[in-house]
Scaffold this motif. Sequence first.
Motif, short mmCIF file in Angstrom:
data_model
loop_
_atom_site.label_atom_id
_atom_site.label_comp_id
_atom_site.label_asym_id
_atom_site.label_seq_id
_atom_site.Cartn_x
_atom_site.Cartn_y
_atom_site.Cartn_z
N ALA A 320 0.81 -1.21 0.00
CA ALA A 320 0.00 0.00 0.00
C ALA A 320 0.85 1.26 0.00
O ALA A 320 0.59 2.20 -0.77
CB ALA A 320 -0.94 0.00 1.20
N LEU A 321 1.89 1.30 0.84
CA LEU A 321 2.69 2.53 0.95
C LEU A 321 3.54 2.76 -0.29
O LEU A 321 3.62 3.88 -0.82
CB LEU A 321 3.57 2.48 2.20
N PHE A 324 1.33 3.81 -3.19
CA PHE A 324 0.91 5.20 -2.98
C PHE A 324 2.04 6.15 -3.36
O PHE A 324 1.83 7.15 -4.07
CB PHE A 324 0.52 5.41 -1.52
N VAL A 466 -5.45 12.05 -1.01
CA VAL A 466 -4.81 10.97 -0.26
C VAL A 466 -5.68 9.72 -0.25
O VAL A 466 -5.20 8.60 -0.53
CB VAL A 466 -4.50 11.42 1.18
N SER A 467 -6.96 9.86 0.04
CA SER A 467 -7.85 8.70 0.08
C SER A 467 -8.00 8.06 -1.30
O SER A 467 -8.08 6.83 -1.42
CB SER A 467 -9.22 9.10 0.64
N GLN A 470 -4.79 6.19 -2.01
CA GLN A 470 -4.75 5.00 -1.16
C GLN A 470 -5.62 3.88 -1.73
O GLN A 470 -5.23 2.71 -1.72
CB GLN A 470 -5.21 5.35 0.26
N HIS A 471 -6.79 4.26 -2.25
CA HIS A 471 -7.67 3.26 -2.86
C HIS A 471 -7.02 2.65 -4.09
O HIS A 471 -7.03 1.43 -4.28
CB HIS A 471 -9.01 3.91 -3.22
N ALA A 473 -3.83 2.50 -4.69
CA ALA A 473 -2.68 1.70 -4.23
C ALA A 473 -3.12 0.31 -3.80
O ALA A 473 -2.43 -0.69 -4.06
CB ALA A 473 -1.99 2.43 -3.07
N ARG A 474 -4.29 0.22 -3.15
CA ARG A 474 -4.80 -1.10 -2.77
C ARG A 474 -5.21 -1.91 -4.00
O ARG A 474 -5.05 -3.14 -4.03
CB ARG A 474 -5.98 -0.94 -1.82
#
Length: 477
Positions: A320-321, A324, A466-467, A470-471, A473-474
């Motif tokens: 995830a990180l 991102f 950011v959200s 993050q989505h 990235a998942r």
Amino acid sequence: MNGIAFVLAIPALSVPLLASLPGYRLSALGNVLASFLTLLAALSLFGWRGAATPYFQVDDLNVVFIVLNTLVGFTTSVFSASYIGHELETGRLTPTYLRFYHAMYQVMMFGMNLALIANNVGLMWVAIELATLATVVMVGIYRTHEALEAAWKYFILASVGIAFALFGTILVYMAAQPVVGEGLPGMTWTVLVTRAAHFDPGLLNAAFVFLFLGYGTKVGLAPLHAWLPDAHAEGPTPISAVLSGLLLNVALYAILRFKMLMALNPGVIATGPLMATVGLISVLFAAFMLYRRRDIKRLFAYSSIEHMGIIVFAFGMGGALANFAGLLQMTMHSLTKSAIFFTVGHVAQVKGTQRVSEIRGLTESHPMLGWLLVVGVIAIAGMPPLGIFTSEFLIVSSTFAREPLLAAALVLGLLVAFGALLLRLQGFAFGTPSEGRAPVRASYLPIFAHLALVLIAGVYLPPVLVSWFQHVARMLG
């Protein structure tokens, strides 16, 4: 008529119109207007959740690329209006070539947009090839020996790469055919991802190797990068900005889509180590090569190779990180590098040369250009508080927590590149000005806009962004 149709129809319909407009100012304005309307259409795709068709789809992943693509496409068209006007006045281009230039610009934008929203692996391949051919023609538009040589080199190497990508695409279809049947289902992303766990792992492994080599050539990864410095150095500067800021991202998008497909099959080899290895090689190679560049546009072309290596390395590490950080790095690189090329294009015009040794003291002779170049180089070198520092810090820290030795090698490449860029910047910006004090007739707005966004991202990332990242990235796994 939904946003997808407008994203494709506006550049497509603009091509014959721009080719027929008589005057440069009118065609340049038409190019800017078409690019702006395409950006508005892309923004309308936020939150759009229409059903995917066998040919087109919109999800959170490709919206990231589409919005970035159309934003930089619009700002580059604004920069291009002033830059190409100077080329017309100095006789480097003729009115006929300029009409052709604006038409091909929209062909290129159409091809990239089509590749990003394609729900069909074959259609995506065709669209990337269309965008590549359009940029090949534009690289050689000056018709000099060097420009034509660069265009042919680009064409030949890109053709080899796209042939590998085609073979990889065929292998994916062969792996899918026994499971989903013949015809369109075996080429449709939304169908492939639901049945990928049942595909033949051996065919998928072979497919990804060919796809990574093929599309990796277009990403500019070492040792597949040979076309990129020549294309940047000899083509018009707006095309250098588009190549670094957009076309490399489109090829990267194709790799990420196939990486997601591979991850759904438990029997295939892990794709991450291959991507991380080639990405790290690209970073180290480009970092050391920065010290040997004698042409300012070639210098920043190698910087693009370095940064695409960083991005591919981040996505190869996965998680995830890291994902991102890879998305953020890609966005910041597109904005920063295009701003640098905007500045460098005007610097080359006022100085009458692209040779590093003949560009000196810009902050004294042309203060605005000089200080903008200083900010751009500081940003691309990864210094705080600009956005690339944030993304590179996240990549290094996430890698160090999992693979300290890889993190050390990555930091070495970043430090070597940092030193090379600051060494060159000292000469560009400071000291006794070199010859060439022609007045600047530049559009500074695109440069200010890009650097302002990079600065804001380094200081504050909006929670919505950011959200969203993050989505995505998942999704990338």
